[in-house]
Every structure is written in C-alpha cells, then in structure tokens.
Design a protein around this motif. Structure first.
Motif, PDB file in Angstrom:
ATOM      1  N   ARG A   1       4.276  -2.903  -3.691  1.00  0.00           N
ATOM      2  CA  ARG A   1       4.787  -2.501  -2.410  1.00  0.00           C
ATOM      3  C   ARG A   1       5.836  -1.504  -2.613  1.00  0.00           C
ATOM      4  O   ARG A   1       7.065  -1.893  -3.139  1.00  0.00           O
TER       5      ARG A   1
ATOM      6  N   ASN B   1       5.311 -12.062   1.967  1.00  0.00           N
ATOM      7  CA  ASN B   1       6.661 -12.318   2.594  1.00  0.00           C
ATOM      8  C   ASN B   1       6.550 -13.359   3.666  1.00  0.00           C
ATOM      9  O   ASN B   1       7.696 -13.568   3.907  1.00  0.00           O
TER      10      ASN B   1
ATOM     11  N   GLU C   1       5.209 -14.861  -2.147  1.00  0.00           N
ATOM     12  CA  GLU C   1       5.161 -13.452  -2.657  1.00  0.00           C
ATOM     13  C   GLU C   1       5.396 -13.107  -4.053  1.00  0.00           C
ATOM     14  O   GLU C   1       4.623 -12.333  -4.336  1.00  0.00           O
ATOM     15  N   TYR C   2       6.251 -13.791  -4.780  1.00  0.00           N
ATOM     16  CA  TYR C   2       6.275 -13.157  -6.146  1.00  0.00           C
ATOM     17  C   TYR C   2       4.924 -13.497  -7.011  1.00  0.00           C
ATOM     18  O   TYR C   2       4.757 -12.778  -7.701  1.00  0.00           O
TER      19      TYR C   2
ATOM     20  N   THR D   1      10.055  -2.457 -14.450  1.00  0.00           N
ATOM     21  CA  THR D   1       8.823  -2.504 -13.564  1.00  0.00           C
ATOM     22  C   THR D   1       7.869  -2.272 -14.665  1.00  0.00           C
ATOM     23  O   THR D   1       6.787  -2.220 -13.901  1.00  0.00           O
TER      24      THR D   1
ATOM     25  N   GLY E   1      13.417  -0.266  -3.868  1.00  0.00           N
ATOM     26  CA  GLY E   1      12.627  -0.260  -5.066  1.00  0.00           C
ATOM     27  C   GLY E   1      13.180  -0.188  -6.410  1.00  0.00           C
ATOM     28  O   GLY E   1      12.513  -0.486  -7.486  1.00  0.00           O
TER      29      GLY E   1
ATOM     30  N   LYS F   1       4.478  -6.584 -14.997  1.00  0.00           N
ATOM     31  CA  LYS F   1       4.721  -7.351 -14.244  1.00  0.00           C
ATOM     32  C   LYS F   1       4.679  -8.958 -14.592  1.00  0.00           C
ATOM     33  O   LYS F   1       4.196  -9.025 -15.988  1.00  0.00           O
ATOM     34  N   GLY F   2       5.173  -9.782 -14.168  1.00  0.00           N
ATOM     35  CA  GLY F   2       5.249 -11.100 -14.718  1.00  0.00           C
ATOM     36  C   GLY F   2       6.491 -11.620 -15.375  1.00  0.00           C
ATOM     37  O   GLY F   2       7.405 -10.724 -15.401  1.00  0.00           O
ATOM     38  N   PHE F   3       6.576 -12.688 -15.698  1.00  0.00           N
ATOM     39  CA  PHE F   3       7.540 -13.438 -16.331  1.00  0.00           C
ATOM     40  C   PHE F   3       8.203 -12.779 -17.626  1.00  0.00           C
ATOM     41  O   PHE F   3       7.280 -12.402 -18.244  1.00  0.00           O
TER      42      PHE F   3
ATOM     43  N   PHE G   1       8.805   0.445   0.040  1.00  0.00           N
ATOM     44  CA  PHE G   1       9.455   0.030   1.537  1.00  0.00           C
ATOM     45  C   PHE G   1      10.081   1.569   1.939  1.00  0.00           C
ATOM     46  O   PHE G   1      10.284   2.390   1.368  1.00  0.00           O
TER      47      PHE G   1
ATOM     48  N   ALA H   1       2.804 -10.775  -6.141  1.00  0.00           N
ATOM     49  CA  ALA H   1       3.302  -9.416  -6.466  1.00  0.00           C
ATOM     50  C   ALA H   1       2.567  -8.886  -7.998  1.00  0.00           C
ATOM     51  O   ALA H   1       2.945  -7.805  -8.391  1.00  0.00           O
ATOM     52  N   LYS H   2       2.241  -9.745  -8.508  1.00  0.00           N
ATOM     53  CA  LYS H   2       1.611  -9.616 -10.069  1.00  0.00           C
ATOM     54  C   LYS H   2       0.433  -8.454  -9.748  1.00  0.00           C
ATOM     55  O   LYS H   2       0.246  -7.792 -10.398  1.00  0.00           O
TER      56      LYS H   2
END
Lengths: 263, 295
Positions: free
Chosen positions: A84, A55, A75-76, A106, A92, A109-111, A86, A79-80
């Motif tokens: 995180r 971030n 960051e993205y 969720t 979230g 992860k990923g495209f 918050f 994130a894989k």
C-alpha cells in the motif's frame, strides 16, 4: 483476486453520531486488473482501502483474497501480500535511515531474523533498480532518506513496494501531495511498473483524466457505494464529459464541472 | 581516581546503551529502567550469595531484565496503555519484586563474597594494579557489547527496529507485527540495563533496591551528552558516542561530588544536576534546530 461481499462500515455504531461510510458493497477484482477509483471526499474510497488492507474491520460482510477469507486478519498479516502506498510520501520510508537500509527492510516481507543480507551483491542490485527511477538516487545509497524530496521519496517507495513483490497493490492518491512535474514522473513510473510486473492494482485518484487514461476498469464511488463501474472496451471510450454525464444521470444532481464533483 | 570515572562510566554505559535503544531507536521512552537496573543488581547479589557463580549470575540478571522489558511491552501492547505509564507500572511492581528477590531485605553487601571484581583482582595480582585491571576488563566487556549491538543493528531484524521508531506504518506494511518487535526491543534493552546493574552492584560492593532511582535520567543525560560529541548516522558511531557520553556524565558527576562543596553542593544535589543536564541538553538541541532552520 479480491472479493468484497456485502461489506458495510458504520462509524460510531449505536450512538447518535452513527455514520454509514460503506453501504452493502460488493466488489470482485480479478487478477491483473488495474482499477482506478474516483469519487468526492467522504465517498468511502480510503475506507474501502482500509477495509481491504485490514487497517479497519467491516461492521458486516466479508473480505476474501484469493480463496481465503481474511476478514479477521490483522493489517500486518495481510501486508504480506498487499503493498500500500499512501498520499503522504513520509509514510513509505524511514527518514532517519539510509536509502540502502530502507530498501533492505522492504526487500522481503514477513518477520526478519538475525541475518545480515545487505552485502555488496544486494547493493549493486539496489543500484541497478534505482537506475530505473532516473533520479540519480543510485549514487546516494548511504544518504538518509530525509534528504530526498517528496517526489523522490514517493518514487523510491513505489520501487520498494514493487520489489517486495506484493500480489495486490493499493495506491491511495499517491501523487496528490507532489508538484505537477513530480506527480507525472511518479505516475509514469507507476504505469511502467504495473505493466512490467503485471500487478493487480487499485488506484484512488482525484484526477479524472488519470482515472480514464490508466487501468482497465474504473469505479466511481459516492456515499459509500460504487455507482459507476466501467470495464474494458467501454472504459477506453470514456471521456471526462461522459463520466460527468453518467454521474448526473445516476444521482440526478447538477454539476457544472469536475471541480465541484471532486472538491 | 581517573580510572574510577572510566570504570563507572563504562558500567553505566551498558545501561545507557539500553536507554539509547528504547529512547532513540525504538522511540519507546521506557521507564522500566529504574526497576530493571536494581533488578539486575539484586539477582546478581543473590546468585553470588548462594555461590551460583559469576557467569550464571550474569546470565540470570540479564534474563531478569529481559522479562521486565517483556512485561512493560506486553502492558503497552495488550492494554493499549501509553509507554510511559506501562514503564512506570512495571518499575513500581519491580520495587517489591526486587525486595522479594533479596528475601525481604532492601540491600545486600557483597564485600565478602567472590564476585567479578575480586576475581579480576585475584587473576591479575602482581601483574598490574587492581584499578587498571578493572579498567581493562570493563573496556573489553563494553566493547564486546557495543560490537554485538552494532552487528545486531545491521541484521535484517535490527534494521526493522530503526524503521519501527521512525515509521511504524512501514513496519506494518512489511507484514511484521510492531507488537512483537516492541517486545523484543524493550526486552533486550532492559536486559542490557540489568546487566549493567549486575556489574554496578559488584563494583559498588553491595546491591540495593534503591540503586535505580533516577537512573533512567542519568542514562538519558549520557545519551544526550554523547550526541553533542559526534554527529553521524552510522550505528557504530551512535553506540560509541553513547558510551563516551556515559563516561563524560560520570566525570561531571565526579566533579560535582568532589568540588561541589565550593558552591555548597552536597551529593544529594546530584539528581538535580542530572535533571538539569538533560534540560540544558534539550535546550541546546532545540536552539540548534531553530538556528539550523533559519540559516
């Protein structure tokens, strides 16, 4: 697992308002470590997480995950493998979408491509997983997340994060915005999931007792540095009093109690 | 007459679906629409003028819109410009580009070229009247688009768009670049808008570079009117009510056009009415929210 070498972060660098928030930090987190982090406001805890998650980018130094230098990764991309959570339960989940849609988003992860993965099998899987939360959410798959309470949302976020199988999980005071009862429910779930999935975890908390009770390593930050780092057997013998005494020894400051320390 | 309202409502409904996608799902208020709508119209017109065929013209019009959307999203992503400004930039540039596409003309009549309307009229001649043939054709087209959109929003990728408009951090946390998703989303939305423009030009019998003036407001008004009709969180209902909203909007405009003279209204006042419709819708929505909070 995570290696921070000689990390510095300066805000407003080159101006009169330049502020060093992280000072030459070196940190090595091992696989399956559960590290708790405490420290007063402005100690640099959240900045540390921002630097790990991408971030923010450090002014100096490198961040590596595994053997890979990820200092310049967005960051993205990180994130894989990083999950995180918050303090704000709203961050979230997507409130205008249903529970099942949120869990589907969720789940992996990923495209994402044009495939419909949400089917009966997934739904029953989600239901089964939601049972673990013991909040009755398994019967509310079609409801919008905005109808859930803060505690329910945070518990759901926790479950969703765990199901996405990250290698590292960063918890940024994730129970601080909840009432005491919900906070302890979410904390118990957290400990349970971390153990079940042997997750590498870093947890910022404002609760010294939590920091002592959970995890196998404790860091205390102050003024952008890690000033106390206790592991293993030594950590098991820690008490709040001992911790404050250690802090006073190092900083030569007088603190009556942890309220002042963590205010 | 009544068929006319429905046909127009359906054609503009495609545009309203595009506006719904950006405004409501992506939370990316996109003003490119004012430029991409006439862009679809002029691309279609030029294709028809050059005998390239209705099908190819439709595909090219759609692609043109997608490109326009890409430009807006790219300006927003790369230069960190707010969405509204990015949209206005593209829209302004498109005005000149649209005139270029028409080879330095501001409009092009389509009365004497083969187009989708003459094609339908030809195929159904002697079976049903023209008006009903148009109506059936556009009901089918719009239902097909609606169905494809519904399926799209149920795919793994489609779900991400919902999350993006709601909570961008959540998308980042999934390891997905929000910038890429915005490109795809704004592109698709403007593709729909241009498609609507292409049909509108053929229905009206001409393409004009000013066709898009204020169109984003009429799209927004349609979306908001639809929201008063049905309450739901199901995507199939959400898209349905956008189309119903567009038809209702056209009906209101029709009333204004044909009965407005009683109160001294002229067709020039219709833009004012569109704007007021949006304002009133916002007012009612706000009022409902306040009432909902106190009860």
């Amino acid at each position: 697992m995570i290696q921070l070498s000689n990390i510095s972060k300066i805000f407003n660098g080159g101006t009169h308002n330049a502020k060093t928030v992280i000072k030459g930090l070196n940190l090595n987190i091992e696989k399956n470590d559960f590290v708790t982090i405490i420290g007063s406001n402005g100690a640099g805890k959240t900045t540390l997480f921002n630097l790990i998650s991408g971030n923010m980018f450090p002014t100096n130094g490198t961040v590596s995950v595994g053997d890979k230098d990820v200092t310049d990764d967005a960051e993205y991309k990180r994130a894989k493998y990083i999950g995180r959570i918050f303090q704000d339960p709203l961050l979230g989940t997507a409130s205008t979408m249903t529970l099942e849609d949120n869990m589907m988003i969720t789940y992996k992860k990923g495209f994402k491509w044009l495939k419909i993965s949400l089917n009966r099998k997934k739904r029953s899987f989600f239901k089964k997983e939601l049972l673990q939360l013991n909040m009755g959410l398994e019967n509310r798959l079609k409801e919008n997340v905005s109808l859930l309470s803060g505690g329910q949302r945070q518990a759901l976020t926790l479950l969703m994060t765990v199901l996405s199988k990250p290698e590292i999980i960063l918890l940024d005071e994730h129970t601080a915005a909840l009432d005491p009862r919900n906070a302890s429910i979410v904390m118990d779930l957290t400990a349970k999931f971390i153990e079940q999935h042997s997750l590498t975890t870093m947890m910022i908390t404002h609760n010294m007792q939590h920091a002592i009770d959970y995890g196998n390593r404790l860091l205390m930050m102050d003024g952008g540095e890690v000033i106390i780092d206790v592991k293993g057997e030594k950590k098991k013998q820690l008490t709040v009093e001992k911790l404050i005494a250690m802090f006073n020894d190092i900083r030569k400051k007088d603190f009556e109690n942890d309220e002042v320390l963590l205010a | 007459m009544l068929e006319g309202i429905f046909v127009e409502g359906l054609i503009y409904g495609i545009m309203a679906l595009g506006v719904f996608f950006t405004f409501r799902i992506l939370d990316f208020p996109d003003l490119t629409v004012d430029g991409s709508f006439p862009m679809g119209a002029v691309i279609m017109a030029v294709c028809l003028e050059n005998n390239m065929g209705i099908f190819l013209g439709t595909i090219l019009a759609f692609s043109g819109g997608v490109l326009a959307g890409f430009v807006t999203a790219a300006i927003h992503n790369k230069l960190k410009v707010p969405h509204l400004l990015a949209g206005i930039l593209t829209m302004t540039m498109l005005y000149s580009i649209n005139i270029r596409i028409l080879s330095n003309r501001a409009n092009l009549p389509l009365m004497n070229v083969k187009n989708v309307m003459s094609f339908i009229a030809e195929k159904t001649e002697g079976i049903i009247s023209e008006e009903y043939a148009y109506l059936i054709f556009f009901i089918l087209i719009v239902l097909l688009i609606k169905l494809l959109l519904d399926i799209f929003f149920h795919t793994d990728m489609g779900l991400i768009f919902g999350a993006l408009g709601d909570n961008q951090q959540m998308v980042v946390n999934q390891g997905i670049s929000p910038d890429t998703m915005k490109m795809i989303g704004v592109g698709l939305s403007n593709g729909l808008v241009a498609l609507s423009g292409a049909f509108a030009a053929q229905y009206l019998g001409f393409a004009d570079v000013n066709l898009g003036q204020g169109i984003v407001i009429s799209g927004l008004a349609s979306v908001m009117l639809g929201e008063f009709l049905i309450k739901s969180n199901k995507i199939s209902i959400l898209t349905l009510r956008v189309i119903l909203g567009a038809i209702l909007y056209k009906a209101i405009m029709y009333l204004g056009r044909f009965y407005g003279y009683h109160i001294n209204m002229t067709p020039n006042d219709l833009k004012l009415i569109s704007g007021l419709l949006v304002i009133v819708s916002l007012f009612i929505a706000n009022y409902k929210k306040i009432k909902g909070r106190s009860s």
